[in-house]
Write a protein that holds these residues in place. Sequence first.
Motif, short mmCIF file in Angstrom:
data_model
loop_
_atom_site.label_atom_id
_atom_site.label_comp_id
_atom_site.label_asym_id
_atom_site.label_seq_id
_atom_site.Cartn_x
_atom_site.Cartn_y
_atom_site.Cartn_z
N UNK A 127 -59.12 78.58 29.35
CA UNK A 127 -60.32 77.75 29.36
C UNK A 127 -60.06 76.37 28.77
N UNK A 128 -59.29 76.32 27.68
CA UNK A 128 -58.96 75.03 27.06
C UNK A 128 -58.13 74.17 28.02
N UNK B 279 -58.19 69.61 32.07
CA UNK B 279 -57.92 69.07 33.41
C UNK B 279 -59.21 68.69 34.14
N UNK B 280 -60.21 69.54 34.02
CA UNK B 280 -61.51 69.29 34.64
C UNK B 280 -62.17 68.04 34.03
N UNK B 281 -62.09 67.92 32.71
CA UNK B 281 -62.67 66.76 32.03
C UNK B 281 -61.97 65.47 32.44
N UNK C 77 -51.50 49.39 14.15
CA UNK C 77 -52.35 49.04 15.30
C UNK C 77 -52.43 50.12 16.37
N UNK C 78 -51.50 51.07 16.34
CA UNK C 78 -51.43 52.01 17.45
C UNK C 78 -52.32 53.23 17.25
N UNK C 79 -53.55 53.01 16.81
CA UNK C 79 -54.47 54.12 16.60
C UNK C 79 -55.23 54.42 17.88
N UNK C 80 -54.52 54.46 18.98
CA UNK C 80 -55.13 54.83 20.25
C UNK C 80 -55.27 56.34 20.33
N UNK C 81 -55.90 56.79 21.43
CA UNK C 81 -56.16 58.22 21.58
C UNK C 81 -55.05 58.95 22.36
N UNK C 82 -53.93 58.26 22.60
CA UNK C 82 -52.87 58.79 23.47
C UNK C 82 -52.15 60.03 22.94
N UNK C 83 -52.08 60.18 21.62
CA UNK C 83 -51.44 61.39 21.07
C UNK C 83 -52.43 62.56 21.11
N UNK C 84 -53.69 62.26 20.83
CA UNK C 84 -54.71 63.33 20.81
C UNK C 84 -54.96 63.89 22.21
N UNK C 85 -54.88 63.03 23.22
CA UNK C 85 -55.24 63.47 24.58
C UNK C 85 -54.25 64.51 25.13
N UNK D 97 -63.28 62.97 28.32
CA UNK D 97 -63.49 64.19 29.11
C UNK D 97 -62.40 65.22 28.83
N UNK D 98 -61.15 64.75 28.78
CA UNK D 98 -60.03 65.68 28.55
C UNK D 98 -60.12 66.31 27.16
N UNK D 99 -60.41 65.50 26.14
CA UNK D 99 -60.44 66.03 24.77
C UNK D 99 -61.66 66.93 24.57
N UNK D 100 -62.82 66.48 25.05
CA UNK D 100 -64.01 67.34 24.96
C UNK D 100 -63.76 68.63 25.74
N UNK D 101 -63.07 68.52 26.88
CA UNK D 101 -62.80 69.68 27.72
C UNK D 101 -61.90 70.70 27.04
N UNK D 102 -60.91 70.23 26.29
CA UNK D 102 -60.02 71.21 25.62
C UNK D 102 -60.73 71.91 24.47
N UNK D 103 -61.55 71.16 23.73
CA UNK D 103 -62.28 71.78 22.61
C UNK D 103 -63.36 72.73 23.15
#
Length: 294
Positions: free
Chosen positions: A9-10, A15-17, A119-127, A248-254
Motif C-alpha cells: 500500500x505504501x 506511485x499513485x500520488x 541551501x539544499x533543504x529540498x524535498x528530494x531525499x524525502x520523496x 502526492x508521493x510523500x502523502x501517498x507513502x504515509x
Amino acid sequence: MNLEQRAVGAYLGMAVGDALGATVEFLTPREIQVKYGTHDAITGGGWLGLKAGQVTDDTTMALALGAAIVEEQAVEAEAAAWAFDCWMRGKPVDIGNTVRRGIVHFRRTGDPESPLSEHDAGNGAAMRTLPVALFTYGRRDELMVRASRAQAHVTHHNPLSDAGTECVNRMIQLGLGGVEKLDLLYGPVQELSTAQPALAFRQRREENPSGFIVDTLRAVFQAFFDTDDFEQCLIDVVNRGGDADTTGAIAGMIAGAYYGLDGIPERWLKSLDPGVRAHCERQAVALLAAGGGR
Ligand code: MG
Ligand code: MG
C-alpha cells in the motif's frame, strides 16, 4: 490487514500520488480549479506531458534506490550513488537541480556524500525514502537514521532535510505497525516540531507548497491529519498545487502504509502504468524480506 499489504500500500500509494499530482505540478490551486474543478483522476499531461499513469522522478528514484538495497541487503551510500548515477543515465523524465548536482559530484569525485549545504533543504531525499523505511522496519531507530542519511546525503546533505526525511520514515513505520493516527501526530510529528521548530506542524493551510522540505511536509501533514481516508488525503494534497507530484508521493507513502492497500481506490490502481505497478509490488515485498524486521 497484514504488514505486507501495508508495505505494498505504501509503495503503490507513492506511485499513485506521484502520477496523480504530476498533472497539476506547478499550478496554483486557482488554476487547478479553473482547469479541472477538483483534480481527482490519473490523466497524465501536466508540464511534463506525461502519459496517463506515468510516474516521475519521485517514484523512479525510489525504485532505483530500493533495487540497490535489495541487491546489497543493506543501505549503503556508494551503492545508492551508483543506483542514482545509473538512473540519471537512463534519461529520466524529470530531475531536480540538487539531485543532478549531487550525482555529478559523485561522478567527478567518487564521493557518495555531497558537501554539507545550508541551501539544499529540498524535498528530494524525502520523496525517495520509502525503501529505507521498509528495509529498516522493526529495527532500532538509530539504524534507520544512519540508513536514511546514507541515501539522503548523496544529493541532499542538510539538517532540515535529514530531520524531515527521518520523520517521514518514522510515520511510515508506525503506519506499517497499524497504530492509531494520533500516535503519528504525538510521536514523530511533534518530535520534529521540537527538534526543528522551522518544521513545526501548523494549522494555517499550506497552499502552493514549494519543493522546500518545510513547505512540502506542512502540506502533507495537514492533508493526512485533516482527512479520514487515502483518497481524500491525496485529493486534498495535490489540489494545493505547487510541487504536487512530490506532495502526492510523500502523502501517498504515509497514507498507503497507514490505510493499507485496500484503502487505495481501484480506479487509481488501474490507471497506474502496469510495469510500475508490478515493480512496486515486487519491491515492497523484497524489501521487507531483506530487512527481516517483522
Ligand atoms: Mg517528480
Ligand atoms: Mg515534484
